[in-house]
Scaffold this motif. Structure first.
Motif, PDB file in Angstrom:
ATOM      1  N   PRO A  10       0.826  -1.014   0.049  1.00  0.00           N
ATOM      2  CA  PRO A  10       0.003   0.083   0.154  1.00  0.00           C
ATOM      3  C   PRO A  10       0.802   1.172  -0.123  1.00  0.00           C
ATOM      4  CG  PRO A  10      -0.240  -0.955   2.165  1.00  0.00           C
ATOM      5  CD  PRO A  10       0.553  -1.879   1.261  1.00  0.00           C
ATOM      6  N   ARG A  11       2.013   1.474   0.767  1.00  0.00           N
ATOM      7  CA  ARG A  11       2.807   2.267   0.567  1.00  0.00           C
ATOM      8  C   ARG A  11       3.521   2.549  -0.706  1.00  0.00           C
ATOM      9  NH1 ARG A  11       2.179   0.596   5.311  1.00  0.00           N
ATOM     10  NH2 ARG A  11       2.144   1.979   7.262  1.00  0.00           N
ATOM     11  N   ARG A  13       1.922   1.764  -3.570  1.00  0.00           N
ATOM     12  CA  ARG A  13       0.689   2.457  -4.189  1.00  0.00           C
ATOM     13  C   ARG A  13       0.621   3.873  -3.891  1.00  0.00           C
ATOM     14  NH1 ARG A  13      -1.934   2.443  -8.699  1.00  0.00           N
ATOM     15  NH2 ARG A  13      -4.162   3.170  -8.538  1.00  0.00           N
ATOM     16  N   LEU A  14       0.644   4.127  -2.512  1.00  0.00           N
ATOM     17  CA  LEU A  14       0.648   5.509  -2.076  1.00  0.00           C
ATOM     18  C   LEU A  14       1.631   6.341  -2.938  1.00  0.00           C
ATOM     19  CD1 LEU A  14      -0.561   7.792  -0.312  1.00  0.00           C
ATOM     20  CD2 LEU A  14       0.846   7.028   1.479  1.00  0.00           C
ATOM     21  N   TRP A  15       2.869   5.790  -2.813  1.00  0.00           N
ATOM     22  CA  TRP A  15       3.949   6.582  -3.577  1.00  0.00           C
ATOM     23  C   TRP A  15       3.698   6.812  -4.909  1.00  0.00           C
ATOM     24  CZ3 TRP A  15       7.711   9.823  -3.246  1.00  0.00           C
ATOM     25  CH2 TRP A  15       8.485   9.955  -4.386  1.00  0.00           C
ATOM     26  N   ILE A  17       0.701   7.108  -6.464  1.00  0.00           N
ATOM     27  CA  ILE A  17      -0.132   8.067  -6.636  1.00  0.00           C
ATOM     28  C   ILE A  17       0.266   9.540  -6.583  1.00  0.00           C
ATOM     29  CG2 ILE A  17      -2.200   8.898  -5.432  1.00  0.00           C
ATOM     30  CD1 ILE A  17      -2.895   6.033  -4.896  1.00  0.00           C
ATOM     31  N   TYR A  18       1.169   9.678  -5.390  1.00  0.00           N
ATOM     32  CA  TYR A  18       1.796  10.853  -4.931  1.00  0.00           C
ATOM     33  C   TYR A  18       2.543  11.378  -6.203  1.00  0.00           C
ATOM     34  CZ  TYR A  18       4.696  14.383  -2.896  1.00  0.00           C
ATOM     35  OH  TYR A  18       5.433  15.620  -2.832  1.00  0.00           O
ATOM     36  N   ARG A  19       3.470  10.399  -6.943  1.00  0.00           N
ATOM     37  CA  ARG A  19       4.079  10.809  -8.058  1.00  0.00           C
ATOM     38  C   ARG A  19       3.452  11.259  -9.113  1.00  0.00           C
ATOM     39  NH1 ARG A  19       6.729   6.663  -9.984  1.00  0.00           N
ATOM     40  NH2 ARG A  19       8.445   8.039 -11.134  1.00  0.00           N
ATOM     41  N   TYR A  23       0.060  15.342  -4.765  1.00  0.00           N
ATOM     42  CA  TYR A  23      -0.409  15.228  -3.518  1.00  0.00           C
ATOM     43  C   TYR A  23      -1.088  13.939  -3.260  1.00  0.00           C
ATOM     44  CZ  TYR A  23      -4.669  16.412  -6.383  1.00  0.00           C
ATOM     45  OH  TYR A  23      -5.463  16.382  -7.152  1.00  0.00           O
ATOM     46  N   VAL A  24      -1.610  13.750  -2.020  1.00  0.00           N
ATOM     47  CA  VAL A  24      -2.269  12.765  -1.591  1.00  0.00           C
ATOM     48  C   VAL A  24      -3.823  13.048  -1.566  1.00  0.00           C
ATOM     49  CG1 VAL A  24      -2.791  10.857   0.238  1.00  0.00           C
ATOM     50  CG2 VAL A  24      -0.498  11.768  -0.119  1.00  0.00           C
ATOM     51  N   TRP A  26      -6.857  12.091  -0.692  1.00  0.00           N
ATOM     52  CA  TRP A  26      -7.643  11.913   0.475  1.00  0.00           C
ATOM     53  C   TRP A  26      -7.326  12.681   1.653  1.00  0.00           C
ATOM     54  CZ3 TRP A  26      -5.325   7.694  -1.907  1.00  0.00           C
ATOM     55  CH2 TRP A  26      -4.386   7.138  -1.305  1.00  0.00           C
ATOM     56  N   ARG A  27      -5.984  13.422   1.651  1.00  0.00           N
ATOM     57  CA  ARG A  27      -5.695  14.157   2.659  1.00  0.00           C
ATOM     58  C   ARG A  27      -6.194  15.550   2.663  1.00  0.00           C
ATOM     59  NH1 ARG A  27       0.703  14.304   3.766  1.00  0.00           N
ATOM     60  NH2 ARG A  27       0.211  12.255   4.405  1.00  0.00           N
TER      61      ARG A  27
END
Length: 309
Positions: A10-11, A13-15, A17-19, A23-24, A26-27
């Motif tokens: 998941p991290r 995947r988060l990275w 999405i951020y790239r 930005y994230v 849902w933040r």
């Protein structure tokens, strides 16, 4: 291993999405708060470089997602980042200040410094040789003419280098217009403009040549991209100073090629092979235009020297 995999996936995947977005999603975005006096917090941050949000975001995105940031800016997200030319001035001004603190003699210890000293010594030796030939009885007219031409070439080259570095050699400014020129050069050098101006123009030309038709990149888009690429180089020059404990800020051609390769992959969405080919072509065009420029400049200097002789 399954726990480690469940923690990493998941991290990653988060990275990713951020790239892609910068930005994230849902933040919740932090809002600007207002003080009791009616002044917004962070208003004073705009005065100091790297303290306002746009500058900090530009700095971090140039390090983490440079190509995606270039793509976002060209697509119209201008309010999120520093403008390209503003970023160039801010980044290289801070870098010049840091370089002056860490390496006080680095500004003057340039190739031009050694060339000026060498040409002045050669010019002095040529003067002695000419004076010696005038004393000799068997000196011919042809040797005197060739000596004058060589002396004129050395003198013209020396004066050209001195005129472009008068702020570093204030003792050479012996006329009012030279004093004014030295003041202008000093102001430009304090902003770091000599560090990026030539590279910016050459890289801009190479990108327009390669990307305008095939990748539908406009002239202004290529200018913005080349400016951000040079800002990215500046970020890594900061890191080079930190890694070498202030001894060197040189990146080298190989590192700059890797950074440009990453930019092309992210910005244009290319695969490894097309991005590598585009990087090599950019370097070749950059080199050819540089050689052509110095060749034409040398021809102009030779013509001036011949006229003076």
């Amino acid at each position: 291993m399954s726990r480690v995999s469940n923690w990493i996936q998941p991290r990653l995947r988060l990275w990713a999405i951020y790239r892609e977005l910068g930005y994230v999603p849902w933040r919740k975005q932090r809002e600007t708060k207002q003080n009791k006096d009616g002044i917004f917090k962070g208003t004073g941050e705009a005065i100091i470089p790297f303290l306002n949000n746009d500058a900090k975001r530009t700095f971090s995105h140039l390090f983490l997602r440079p190509g995606f940031m270039i793509r976002d800016y060209i697509r119209g997200q201008h309010e999120r980042y520093l403008a390209p030319f503003t970023a160039l001035l801010v980044f290289y001004s801070v870098f010049t200040l840091l370089l002056a603190v860490v390496q006080p003699g680095a500004v003057k210890s340039t190739i031009a410094d050694g060339l000026i000293e060498g040409l002045e010594n050669s010019d002095l030796q040529m003067d002695l040789a000419v004076n010696k030939n005038t004393i000799q009885v068997d000196s011919t007219t042809r040797s005197d003419k060739s000596n004058r031409i060589i002396q004129s070439l050395l003198s013209t080259a020396t004066q050209s280098l001195i005129l472009t570095h008068l702020d570093l050699y204030p003792e050479k400014a012996d006329t009012p217009w030279k004093d004014s020129l030295a003041a202008v050069e000093g102001d430009l050098r304090s902003k770091g403009i000599p560090l990026f101006l030539g590279n910016f123009l050459l890289l801009w030309f190479a990108m327009v040549w390669l990307l305008r038709k095939k990748h539908n990149v406009s002239v202004s888009g290529a200018a913005a991209a080349s400016a951000y690429v040079l800002c990215q180089f500046c970020v890594f020059m900061f890191l080079a100073l930190l890694v070498t404990f202030g001894k060197s800020a040189d990146l080298g051609v190989f590192v700059m090629g890797i950074l440009l390769f990453i930019d092309y992959r992210q910005w244009l969405g290319l695969g490894n092979r097309p991005a590598l080919k585009l990087t090599i072509k950019t370097g070749l065009i950059y080199l050819l235009v540089t050689i052509l420029f110095y060749f034409l400049l040398s021809m102009v200097l030779v013509a001036i020297a011949l006229i003076r002789a």
